[in-house]
Design a protein around this motif. Structure first.
Motif, PDB file in Angstrom:
ATOM      1  N   GLU A 170       0.826  -1.214   0.000  1.00 59.11           N
ATOM      2  CA  GLU A 170       0.000   0.000   0.000  1.00 59.11           C
ATOM      3  C   GLU A 170       0.857   1.259   0.000  1.00 59.11           C
ATOM      4  OE1 GLU A 170      -2.771  -0.343   3.218  1.00 59.11           O
ATOM      5  OE2 GLU A 170      -3.971  -1.892   2.198  1.00 59.11           O
ATOM      6  N   THR A 171       1.992   1.216   0.686  1.00 65.64           N
ATOM      7  CA  THR A 171       2.893   2.367   0.668  1.00 65.64           C
ATOM      8  C   THR A 171       3.476   2.572  -0.725  1.00 65.64           C
ATOM      9  OG1 THR A 171       3.451   2.171   3.012  1.00 65.64           O
ATOM     10  CG2 THR A 171       5.046   3.293   1.603  1.00 65.64           C
ATOM     11  N   ASP A 172       3.893   1.489  -1.379  1.00 70.28           N
ATOM     12  CA  ASP A 172       4.416   1.595  -2.743  1.00 70.28           C
ATOM     13  C   ASP A 172       3.370   2.173  -3.695  1.00 70.28           C
ATOM     14  OD1 ASP A 172       6.797   0.511  -1.915  1.00 70.28           O
ATOM     15  OD2 ASP A 172       6.410  -1.497  -2.707  1.00 70.28           O
ATOM     16  N   THR A 173       2.112   1.765  -3.519  1.00 67.92           N
ATOM     17  CA  THR A 173       1.032   2.273  -4.368  1.00 67.92           C
ATOM     18  C   THR A 173       0.815   3.756  -4.123  1.00 67.92           C
ATOM     19  OG1 THR A 173      -0.071   0.116  -4.401  1.00 67.92           O
ATOM     20  CG2 THR A 173      -1.422   2.039  -4.907  1.00 67.92           C
ATOM     21  N   ALA A 174       0.854   4.173  -2.852  1.00 72.10           N
ATOM     22  CA  ALA A 174       0.663   5.587  -2.526  1.00 72.10           C
ATOM     23  C   ALA A 174       1.792   6.437  -3.091  1.00 72.10           C
ATOM     24  CB  ALA A 174       0.577   5.762  -1.006  1.00 72.10           C
ATOM     25  N   ILE A 175       3.026   5.946  -3.007  1.00 74.10           N
ATOM     26  CA  ILE A 175       4.167   6.692  -3.546  1.00 74.10           C
ATOM     27  C   ILE A 175       4.072   6.805  -5.060  1.00 74.10           C
ATOM     28  CG2 ILE A 175       6.654   6.532  -3.963  1.00 74.10           C
ATOM     29  CD1 ILE A 175       6.952   5.520  -1.094  1.00 74.10           C
ATOM     30  N   ALA A 176       3.720   5.709  -5.725  1.00 71.27           N
ATOM     31  CA  ALA A 176       3.592   5.739  -7.187  1.00 71.27           C
ATOM     32  C   ALA A 176       2.534   6.740  -7.624  1.00 71.27           C
ATOM     33  CB  ALA A 176       3.257   4.345  -7.703  1.00 71.27           C
ATOM     34  N   ALA A 177       1.421   6.789  -6.901  1.00 73.86           N
ATOM     35  CA  ALA A 177       0.352   7.731  -7.242  1.00 73.86           C
ATOM     36  C   ALA A 177       0.804   9.173  -7.039  1.00 73.86           C
ATOM     37  CB  ALA A 177      -0.887   7.438  -6.397  1.00 73.86           C
ATOM     38  N   GLU A 178       1.567   9.429  -5.978  1.00 72.06           N
ATOM     39  CA  GLU A 178       2.032  10.788  -5.716  1.00 72.06           C
ATOM     40  C   GLU A 178       3.069  11.228  -6.745  1.00 72.06           C
ATOM     41  OE1 GLU A 178       2.310  14.495  -3.798  1.00 72.06           O
ATOM     42  OE2 GLU A 178       0.789  12.906  -3.870  1.00 72.06           O
ATOM     43  N   VAL A 179       3.940  10.326  -7.148  1.00 67.07           N
ATOM     44  CA  VAL A 179       4.924  10.641  -8.195  1.00 67.07           C
ATOM     45  C   VAL A 179       4.203  10.987  -9.494  1.00 67.07           C
ATOM     46  CG1 VAL A 179       6.744   9.685  -9.653  1.00 67.07           C
ATOM     47  CG2 VAL A 179       6.779   9.277  -7.181  1.00 67.07           C
ATOM     48  N   GLU A 180       3.207  10.208  -9.860  1.00 65.68           N
ATOM     49  CA  GLU A 180       2.470  10.445 -11.098  1.00 65.68           C
ATOM     50  C   GLU A 180       1.697  11.754 -11.035  1.00 65.68           C
ATOM     51  OE1 GLU A 180       1.545   9.655 -14.989  1.00 65.68           O
ATOM     52  OE2 GLU A 180       2.973   8.625 -13.671  1.00 65.68           O
ATOM     53  N   ARG A 181       1.185  12.076  -9.841  1.00 62.38           N
ATOM     54  CA  ARG A 181       0.440  13.334  -9.684  1.00 62.38           C
ATOM     55  C   ARG A 181       1.358  14.532  -9.880  1.00 62.38           C
ATOM     56  NH1 ARG A 181      -0.630  17.315  -6.193  1.00 62.38           N
ATOM     57  NH2 ARG A 181       0.922  16.588  -4.683  1.00 62.38           N
ATOM     58  N   ARG A 182       2.549  14.472  -9.312  1.00 60.72           N
ATOM     59  CA  ARG A 182       3.470  15.614  -9.397  1.00 60.72           C
ATOM     60  C   ARG A 182       4.189  15.692 -10.744  1.00 60.72           C
ATOM     61  NH1 ARG A 182       6.707  16.248  -3.656  1.00 60.72           N
ATOM     62  NH2 ARG A 182       5.047  15.528  -2.254  1.00 60.72           N
ATOM     63  N   TYR A 183       4.576  14.553 -11.274  1.00 67.21           N
ATOM     64  CA  TYR A 183       5.345  14.518 -12.517  1.00 67.21           C
ATOM     65  C   TYR A 183       4.771  13.442 -13.441  1.00 67.21           C
ATOM     66  CZ  TYR A 183       8.618  17.284  -9.770  1.00 67.21           C
ATOM     67  OH  TYR A 183       9.170  18.258  -9.004  1.00 67.21           O
ATOM     68  N   PRO A 184       3.679  13.762 -14.110  1.00 70.51           N
ATOM     69  CA  PRO A 184       3.068  12.758 -14.995  1.00 70.51           C
ATOM     70  C   PRO A 184       4.033  12.311 -16.085  1.00 70.51           C
ATOM     71  CG  PRO A 184       1.623  14.653 -14.654  1.00 70.51           C
ATOM     72  CD  PRO A 184       2.958  15.039 -14.112  1.00 70.51           C
ATOM     73  N   ARG A 185       3.894  11.067 -16.494  1.00 71.99           N
ATOM     74  CA  ARG A 185       4.700  10.564 -17.599  1.00 71.99           C
ATOM     75  C   ARG A 185       4.369  11.346 -18.874  1.00 71.99           C
ATOM     76  NH1 ARG A 185       3.814   5.710 -14.743  1.00 71.99           N
ATOM     77  NH2 ARG A 185       5.711   4.496 -14.397  1.00 71.99           N
ATOM     78  N   ARG A 186       5.365  11.585 -19.661  1.00 74.12           N
ATOM     79  CA  ARG A 186       5.201  12.345 -20.890  1.00 74.12           C
ATOM     80  C   ARG A 186       5.179  11.417 -22.094  1.00 74.12           C
ATOM     81  NH1 ARG A 186       9.951  16.813 -19.677  1.00 74.12           N
ATOM     82  NH2 ARG A 186       9.078  17.654 -17.720  1.00 74.12           N
ATOM     83  N   ALA A 187       4.622  11.914 -23.153  1.00 79.78           N
ATOM     84  CA  ALA A 187       4.663  11.178 -24.414  1.00 79.78           C
ATOM     85  C   ALA A 187       6.093  11.213 -24.945  1.00 79.78           C
ATOM     86  CB  ALA A 187       3.721  11.795 -25.424  1.00 79.78           C
ATOM     87  N   ALA A 188       6.506  10.149 -25.583  1.00 77.15           N
ATOM     88  CA  ALA A 188       7.860  10.077 -26.139  1.00 77.15           C
ATOM     89  C   ALA A 188       8.003  11.083 -27.285  1.00 77.15           C
ATOM     90  CB  ALA A 188       8.132   8.667 -26.656  1.00 77.15           C
ATOM     91  N   ASN A 189       9.192  11.688 -27.387  1.00 78.71           N
ATOM     92  CA  ASN A 189       9.476  12.672 -28.443  1.00 78.71           C
ATOM     93  C   ASN A 189      10.421  12.015 -29.452  1.00 78.71           C
ATOM     94  OD1 ASN A 189       9.854  14.873 -29.988  1.00 78.71           O
ATOM     95  ND2 ASN A 189      10.946  16.088 -28.433  1.00 78.71           N
ATOM     96  N   PHE A 190       9.871  11.629 -30.601  1.00 82.80           N
ATOM     97  CA  PHE A 190      10.710  10.982 -31.618  1.00 82.80           C
ATOM     98  C   PHE A 190      10.222  11.340 -33.006  1.00 82.80           C
ATOM     99  CE2 PHE A 190       7.381   8.065 -30.312  1.00 82.80           C
ATOM    100  CZ  PHE A 190       6.864   7.606 -31.508  1.00 82.80           C
TER     101      PHE A 190
END
Length: 224
Positions: free
Chosen positions: A204-224
């Motif tokens: 549950e802690t790993d899930t909470a951390i992953a959600a917070e990381v995604e909230r602050r710094y969402p994954r971006r689309a690849a630039n190619f």
């Protein structure tokens, strides 16, 4: 409390005192009837308690509690590490304090170790292990006393002689496959009790951390 103090280990108000057993706290009748290990305690310590609460529970039952064993991997440090994987320009985490565990000794020589996991709300109890001193405890009575306190087990004895209480949601109930709170009792080589929920809390802690990381710094689309 002295080692010779009579202590009851039956359910709720129906308990009958007896002599020379160990200091395990009383469960509520509803917890024992439902057989839910999340509602169990060992010497008053329950899964999810804070270090302050766990210490107070042990001291209330006559345990002498030792110093904290700590490291620097608190929740903020764990979160910052994952944030920097997404955004390397972020500063490193400031030093925090994570209580790994502390130990205590009961009035009849019981040895307890309380371990903690980091959660978004801080250090929380994830395991309680109790070993009994057979020279000072009537170990022959412990199996019956444990059954009286915690109710009917999920598994009476496994291949190694341990008795298990698991939540009804468990697909496996043993030392390898548990995913939620379990209680293990063994009187094969010494007498031990272990209440543990580290797998679920870590997940549950790993899930909470992953959600917070995604909230602050969402994954971006690849630039190619």
């Amino acid at each position: 409390m002295k080692a010779t103090t009579a202590v009851a280990l039956a359910i709720a108000a129906c308990a009958t005192p007896f002599v020379a057993t160990t200091t395990l706290a009383q469960p509520s009748a509803s917890a024992a009837q439902k057989g839910d290990p999340r509602q169990f305690d060992i010497a008053g310590v329950m899964i999810g308690m804070s270090p302050v609460e766990a210490r107070a529970a042990l001291k209330a039952r006559g345990y002498a509690v030792g110093a904290d064993n700590t490291d620097k991997s608190d929740y903020h440090a764990l979160l910052t590490k994952k944030l920097r994987e997404r955004e390397p320009s972020l500063p490193y985490a400031s030093e925090g304090i994570h209580i790994r565990h502390f130990s205590g000794e009961g009035p009849a020589g019981e040895q307890v170790i309380v371990s903690f996991s980091e959660t978004p709300s801080g250090n929380r109890v994830s395991e309680v292990s109790l070993s009994l001193n057979s020279n000072r405890i009537d170990a022959s009575r412990m199996r019956g006393d444990v059954m009286a306190k915690y109710g009917k087990p999920t598994i009476a004895r496994d291949s190694l002689g341990s008795t298990w209480w698991c939540r009804s949601s468990e697909t496996r109930c043993d030392r390898v496959g548990y995913t939620d709170t379990v209680l293990e009792f063994s009187d094969v080589a010494g007498v031990t009790l272990r209440l543990v929920d580290d797998n679920r809390m870590r997940r549950e802690t790993d899930t909470a951390i992953a959600a917070e990381v995604e909230r602050r710094y969402p994954r971006r689309a690849a630039n190619f």
